[in-house]
Every structure is written in structure tokens, then in C-alpha cells.
Design a protein around this motif. Structure first.
Motif, PDB file in Angstrom:
ATOM      1  N   UNK A 174      -2.524  35.357  -6.416  1.00  0.00           N
ATOM      2  CA  UNK A 174      -1.756  35.596  -5.184  1.00  0.00           C
ATOM      3  C   UNK A 174      -1.896  34.411  -4.247  1.00  0.00           C
ATOM      4  N   UNK A 175      -3.059  33.773  -4.258  1.00  0.00           N
ATOM      5  CA  UNK A 175      -3.210  32.583  -3.420  1.00  0.00           C
ATOM      6  C   UNK A 175      -4.172  31.580  -4.037  1.00  0.00           C
ATOM      7  N   UNK A 176      -3.914  30.320  -3.673  1.00  0.00           N
ATOM      8  CA  UNK A 176      -4.756  29.220  -4.134  1.00  0.00           C
ATOM      9  C   UNK A 176      -5.421  28.587  -2.914  1.00  0.00           C
ATOM     10  N   UNK A 177      -6.744  28.568  -2.934  1.00  0.00           N
ATOM     11  CA  UNK A 177      -7.511  27.933  -1.860  1.00  0.00           C
ATOM     12  C   UNK A 177      -8.214  26.712  -2.443  1.00  0.00           C
ATOM     13  N   UNK A 178      -8.058  25.590  -1.753  1.00  0.00           N
ATOM     14  CA  UNK A 178      -8.640  24.326  -2.240  1.00  0.00           C
ATOM     15  C   UNK A 178      -9.907  23.991  -1.462  1.00  0.00           C
TER      16      UNK A 178
END
Ligand SMILES: O=C(CO)[C@H](O)[C@H](O)COP(=O)(O)O
Length: 232
Positions: free
Chosen positions: A116-120
Motif C-alpha cells: 500500500x505504501x513505500x517508505x524510503x
């Protein structure tokens, strides 16, 4: 460790810890990226005793998960993920990202896309105005072995300078976790129309995936030298 290396390490740790603290809680299905910063994400999950299901993005990532005693899954058992936390080689102000310094961009992109989401999470050297500002190794491109010469020729015609990534403690090229070669396409910054470039490279027959991550991450944490983090 030299002072600069220590500062870099503590900035990676700061970013990794902060992302876990802000985003992870019990019960989540989490994609675990690859690279040196991700080690701190796994450390923090373990330290907090979080009960999460982890899907790896590489052999290295699998080992980190297993060594930490976390729950290991895969996209066959866990095809939809709540979040992926991953590293980056560079991030520009429009969230155009270069990944694949460790040669894992194919599985990293597949896992991020299933999330659902990509956090870097990244150290301060990755926060740039233009891709290529600090990262001089180019855009990592995974290709099937029989296609690498024509793919390199095509990349040259696109004003890129392709280099076949060579192994360090083995004769011959790097072989990815998927049995493919990696071409690093060097470029003269600034790149123009990066989203279109990502499509053009991907369309070359023989290219499996590029390390350009466009419109995928919505949040990036940069660890700083003093152990704090900035985010955008
Ligand atoms: O894309 C990657 C591997 O394919 C890594 O996430 C990227 O290279 C950053 O690595 P590090 O955290 O060691 O700086």
C-alpha cells in the motif's frame, strides 16, 4: 571506523529506526528492502519485539529476516502488503529515486508494488536536487544475459554510458538473485523527463527492470550526521 563512516552509519540507523517507530505496529505485513540501511530497520523491529510478517526483497534481506528471528513470508503466501521500507541510492525533490546499488531492484520493485505504501530510509548523501549529484554509478538495469550487448548498444544511442557490472570476488559479471546481469547506465546530470526515461529503458527487449522508481514512494527519511532525521 573513520569519523565520516561513523556519521554515515549513525545516520542510516537514525533513518531506519524512525521509519519503524512511525509506521510499524503489530499485525502488519511488511516488505523488507535490501542494503546496508535496512539492517537497522530489521534491528529495530527485533528490538521492539514487533509481531509483523516480513516479505524479503533479496537473498540478503531474507538472511536479515531469518537471522533476526522474524516471521518470513513471500508474495505467494502474502501477496498484499501494508507497507515496504527500503533504502535508496538517491532521491530527488520529485521523489524520483535511483535504487539497485546492491543489484536488488527487480524484487524490490515487485515487493514495493505489492504494498500500500513505500517508505524510503537513507543517509544524508542520498538527498539530492538532481539524480546523479552524488551517485555516479548510473541507473542499475537488470537484463537477461543473452540480451546484454544489444541492450547496451541501445542505451548508448540514448546518450547513456552503459557498463556491465562486474563481480568482485568472482571472474565475470555480477549475477543477480534472479540469474540476470546488471548494467549500470551512467549519465550526465541533470536528466530530463525521468519518468519517460524509465519507460523508454523498460521497453528495450531484454530489460527486466530498471532501478528508477518513479511515483512509488510517498515518504522518505534521511538520517543526519547528528543522529536526527529529516523527512519529506
Ligand atoms: O536499492 C538497493 C539495493 O538494490 C539499496 O536499497 C540501495 O542501494 C541503498 O543501499 P544502502 O542502504 O546500502 O545505501
Amino acid at each position: 571506523m573513520s569519523n565520516e563512516k561513523e556519521l554515515l552509519e549513525s545516520s542510516k540507523k537514525a533513518a531506519g529506526y524512525k521509519a519503524v517507530d512511525d509506521y510499524l505496529s503489530d499485525g502488519l505485513r511488511v516488505g523488507i528492502g535490501s542494503g546496508s540501511t535496512i539492517k537497522y530497520v530489521v534491528d529495530r523491529i527485533k528490538e521492539k519485539g514487533l509481531n509483523v510478517v516480513c516479505v524479503p526483497t533479496s537473498f540478503q534481506s531474507t538472511q536479515l529476516i531469518v537471522d533476526a528471528g522474524l516471521t518470513l513470508s513471500d508474495l505467494s503466501r502474502t501477496p498484499s502488503l501494508d507497507i515496504t521500507i527500503d533504502g535508496a541510492d538517491e532521491v530527488d525533490p520529485d521523489f524520483n529515486i535511483i535504487k539497485g546499488g546492491g543489484g536488488c531492484q527487480l524484487q524490490e520493485k515487485v515487493v514495493a508494488y505489492a504494498s500500500k505504501q513505500l517508505v524510503i530510509v537513507a543517509d544524508y548523501t542520498k538527498d539530492v536536487k538532481h539524480l546523479g549529484e552524488n551517485w555516479k554509478k548510473g541507473i542499475p538495469i537488470e537484463v537477461i544475459p543473452m540480451a546484454y550487448v544489444p541492450v547496451m548498444k541501445k542505451l548508448e544511442s540514448m546518450s547513456l554510458t552503459p557498463v556491465l557490472r562486474m563481480a568482485v570476488n568472482k571472474a565475470g559479471p555480477v549475477v543477480s538473485d534472479n540469474g540476470n546481469f546488471i548494467i549500470d547506465a551512467k549519465f550526465q546530470p541533470p536528466l530530463s523527463n525521468i519518468p519517460q526515461l524509465a519507460i523508454d529503458i523498460k521497453m528495450i527487449p531484454g530489460v527486466v527492470e530498471t532501478g528508477l522508481f518513479i511515483n512509488m514512494a510517498k515518504k522518505v527519511y534521511f538520517g543526519q550526521k547528528d543522529g536526527s532525521t529529516t523527512s519529506r
